[in-house]
Design a protein around this motif. Sequence first.
Motif, PDB file in Angstrom:
ATOM      1  N   CYS A 104       4.287  18.518  -7.387  1.00 10.99           N
ATOM      2  CA  CYS A 104       4.864  19.413  -8.393  1.00 10.99           C
ATOM      3  C   CYS A 104       3.785  20.178  -9.153  1.00 10.99           C
ATOM      4  N   GLU A 105       2.621  19.590  -9.310  1.00 12.62           N
ATOM      5  CA  GLU A 105       1.525  20.273  -9.997  1.00 12.62           C
ATOM      6  C   GLU A 105       1.104  21.547  -9.276  1.00 12.62           C
ATOM      7  N   GLU A 106       1.319  21.603  -7.969  1.00  7.93           N
ATOM      8  CA  GLU A 106       0.914  22.776  -7.192  1.00  7.93           C
ATOM      9  C   GLU A 106       2.112  23.487  -6.563  1.00  7.93           C
ATOM     10  N   LEU A 107       3.292  23.262  -7.128  1.00  5.79           N
ATOM     11  CA  LEU A 107       4.511  23.765  -6.506  1.00  5.79           C
ATOM     12  C   LEU A 107       4.541  25.291  -6.428  1.00  5.79           C
ATOM     13  N   ILE A 108       4.052  25.965  -7.437  1.00  6.79           N
ATOM     14  CA  ILE A 108       4.048  27.435  -7.400  1.00  6.79           C
ATOM     15  C   ILE A 108       3.249  27.937  -6.207  1.00  6.79           C
ATOM     16  N   GLU A 109       2.093  27.369  -5.984  1.00  6.19           N
ATOM     17  CA  GLU A 109       1.256  27.787  -4.849  1.00  6.19           C
ATOM     18  C   GLU A 109       1.867  27.350  -3.523  1.00  6.19           C
ATOM     19  N   LEU A 110       2.491  26.190  -3.502  1.00  9.70           N
ATOM     20  CA  LEU A 110       3.096  25.686  -2.267  1.00  9.70           C
ATOM     21  C   LEU A 110       4.275  26.546  -1.816  1.00  9.70           C
ATOM     22  N   ARG A 111       4.903  27.257  -2.748  1.00  9.65           N
ATOM     23  CA  ARG A 111       6.047  28.099  -2.415  1.00  9.65           C
ATOM     24  C   ARG A 111       5.646  29.523  -2.034  1.00  9.65           C
ATOM     25  N   LYS A 112       4.355  29.814  -2.052  1.00  5.43           N
ATOM     26  CA  LYS A 112       3.881  31.138  -1.657  1.00  5.43           C
ATOM     27  C   LYS A 112       3.651  31.185  -0.150  1.00  5.43           C
ATOM     28  N   ALA A 113       3.748  32.384   0.425  1.00  3.88           N
ATOM     29  CA  ALA A 113       3.445  32.545   1.845  1.00  3.88           C
ATOM     30  C   ALA A 113       2.034  32.054   2.121  1.00  3.88           C
ATOM     31  N   ALA A 114       1.881  31.263   3.163  1.00  5.72           N
ATOM     32  CA  ALA A 114       0.585  30.674   3.472  1.00  5.72           C
ATOM     33  C   ALA A 114      -0.406  31.723   3.949  1.00  5.72           C
ATOM     34  N   ASP A 115      -1.623  31.604   3.480  1.00  5.14           N
ATOM     35  CA  ASP A 115      -2.733  32.424   3.973  1.00  5.14           C
ATOM     36  C   ASP A 115      -3.297  31.707   5.190  1.00  5.14           C
ATOM     37  N   SER A 170      -5.370  21.954  -3.757  1.00  5.79           N
ATOM     38  CA  SER A 170      -6.395  20.931  -3.940  1.00  5.79           C
ATOM     39  C   SER A 170      -5.948  19.529  -3.536  1.00  5.79           C
ATOM     40  N   GLY A 171      -4.663  19.209  -3.673  1.00  5.87           N
ATOM     41  CA  GLY A 171      -4.189  17.866  -3.345  1.00  5.87           C
ATOM     42  C   GLY A 171      -4.260  17.585  -1.855  1.00  5.87           C
ATOM     43  N   VAL A 172      -4.464  16.323  -1.492  1.00 11.27           N
ATOM     44  CA  VAL A 172      -4.621  15.972  -0.081  1.00 11.27           C
ATOM     45  C   VAL A 172      -3.357  16.261   0.713  1.00 11.27           C
ATOM     46  N   VAL A 173      -2.190  15.971   0.150  1.00  7.46           N
ATOM     47  CA  VAL A 173      -0.942  16.252   0.854  1.00  7.46           C
ATOM     48  C   VAL A 173      -0.690  17.759   0.891  1.00  7.46           C
ATOM     49  N   ALA A 174      -0.960  18.444  -0.188  1.00  2.00           N
ATOM     50  CA  ALA A 174      -0.787  19.893  -0.230  1.00  2.00           C
ATOM     51  C   ALA A 174      -1.678  20.577   0.795  1.00  2.00           C
ATOM     52  N   ALA A 231       0.825  -1.202   0.000  1.00  3.09           N
ATOM     53  CA  ALA A 231       0.000   0.000   0.000  1.00  3.09           C
ATOM     54  C   ALA A 231       0.864   1.259   0.000  1.00  3.09           C
ATOM     55  N   ALA A 232       1.971   1.218   0.740  1.00  2.00           N
ATOM     56  CA  ALA A 232       2.881   2.359   0.769  1.00  2.00           C
ATOM     57  C   ALA A 232       3.450   2.614  -0.627  1.00  2.00           C
ATOM     58  N   ALA A 233       3.859   1.556  -1.313  1.00  2.00           N
ATOM     59  CA  ALA A 233       4.434   1.706  -2.648  1.00  2.00           C
ATOM     60  C   ALA A 233       3.406   2.246  -3.639  1.00  2.00           C
ATOM     61  N   ARG A 234       2.165   1.755  -3.552  1.00  2.00           N
ATOM     62  CA  ARG A 234       1.120   2.244  -4.455  1.00  2.00           C
ATOM     63  C   ARG A 234       0.879   3.732  -4.252  1.00  2.00           C
ATOM     64  N   ARG A 235       0.766   4.142  -3.001  1.00  2.00           N
ATOM     65  CA  ARG A 235       0.487   5.562  -2.738  1.00  2.00           C
ATOM     66  C   ARG A 235       1.678   6.438  -3.098  1.00  2.00           C
ATOM     67  N   PHE A 236       2.873   5.902  -2.958  1.00  2.00           N
ATOM     68  CA  PHE A 236       4.071   6.682  -3.256  1.00  2.00           C
ATOM     69  C   PHE A 236       4.194   6.981  -4.742  1.00  2.00           C
ATOM     70  N   ASN A 237       3.758   6.062  -5.555  1.00  2.00           N
ATOM     71  CA  ASN A 237       3.874   6.216  -7.009  1.00  2.00           C
ATOM     72  C   ASN A 237       3.017   7.402  -7.462  1.00  2.00           C
ATOM     73  N   GLY A 238       3.648   8.440  -7.980  1.00  2.00           N
ATOM     74  CA  GLY A 238       2.924   9.614  -8.449  1.00  2.00           C
ATOM     75  C   GLY A 238       2.769  10.715  -7.428  1.00  2.00           C
ATOM     76  N   LEU A 239       3.179  10.478  -6.172  1.00  2.00           N
ATOM     77  CA  LEU A 239       2.990  11.481  -5.132  1.00  2.00           C
ATOM     78  C   LEU A 239       3.815  12.737  -5.413  1.00  2.00           C
ATOM     79  N   LEU A 240       5.056  12.568  -5.848  1.00  2.00           N
ATOM     80  CA  LEU A 240       5.881  13.740  -6.154  1.00  2.00           C
ATOM     81  C   LEU A 240       5.259  14.558  -7.280  1.00  2.00           C
ATOM     82  N   ASP A 241       4.713  13.888  -8.276  1.00  2.00           N
ATOM     83  CA  ASP A 241       4.077  14.602  -9.382  1.00  2.00           C
ATOM     84  C   ASP A 241       2.883  15.419  -8.887  1.00  2.00           C
ATOM     85  N   GLU A 242       2.118  14.867  -7.948  1.00  2.00           N
ATOM     86  CA  GLU A 242       0.987  15.602  -7.370  1.00  2.00           C
ATOM     87  C   GLU A 242       1.453  16.913  -6.741  1.00  2.00           C
TER      88      GLU A 242
END
Length: 302
Positions: free
Chosen positions: A55-66, A73-77, A42-53
């Motif tokens: 990276c899709e929101e990296l610009i917003e993740l690097r902004k000062a948090a409101d 939108s992503g669960v980890v984000a 289960a860990a391996a399945r969830r890990f696959n693609g997690l970095l891509d998730e």
Amino acid sequence: MKRLPQIALLPDGKRLHLQDGPIDLVIGAQGSEGEVRAAYEAAARRFNGLLDELCEELIELRKAADPACSALSGVVARRMHAAVAPFAAGHFITPMAAVAGSVAEEILGAMLAAAPLDRAYVNNGGDIALHLADGEQFTVGLLDRPDRHGLMRTIDIDADDPARGIATSGRHGRSFSLGIADAVTVLARTASQADAAATIIANAVDLPGHPAIVRCPANELQPDSDLGARLVTRDVGTLGESEIDDALRAGVTRAQQLLAAGLIEGAALRLLGETAVVGATGFKAGALPAFHKGALERTVHV
């Protein structure tokens, strides 16, 4: 060719290693053979693609948090934002301050959804998400500096302790620091909360304007740093005992505030061989001196 994460058991045959880009996880689990196998799958399945998730929101993740809301939108984000939000009103902090702990939490959650385990941990470069069933215990080694292997002390976390997350931040870690702490290790109820709080406390261990402290803009070292042109610590020269105490005391004050607010369960702050501890959870009698009224109690220089 599509990038594939590295997934393999470590040589001991008991721990799982997952690596994709900057994410490098060591995972351990205890239970029946079938339960551990299911958890690792289960860990391996969830890990696959997690970095891509992420990276899709990296610009917003690097902004000062409101502190009030997030466009993520992503669960980890979203978990990353939730972890830093309590600090965002009074400090500059981005969701990236909680990325390691949030990823560790996500993988641990996938494991526990797949199998009932006695004990499990996901270690993401020293930031750890932890599961303990009744009667179980986990021992954490405290390093004087994250970039060295000298074990200073240990912390025991029991199943009845509320802490399930451990994180370390400081100027020797993988990320830049605004402060001068060699390392700040935090215990919190989750790994994402510990990760964010360790960043805030490590930044507070500081002597602003001191001539022995070398700083430079973060974006001169890493052009895409979420810290932008903010000055990060590159070197700390000779400091007197009273100056070390002053810097630690500033960090202790911040840690005590977070402890009172229920944002952490405990913290160990280390600077140039000196250590101060806030909180009681996990820091067993005789392990480390606690900070209380009066001068900082000292450990032996390491």
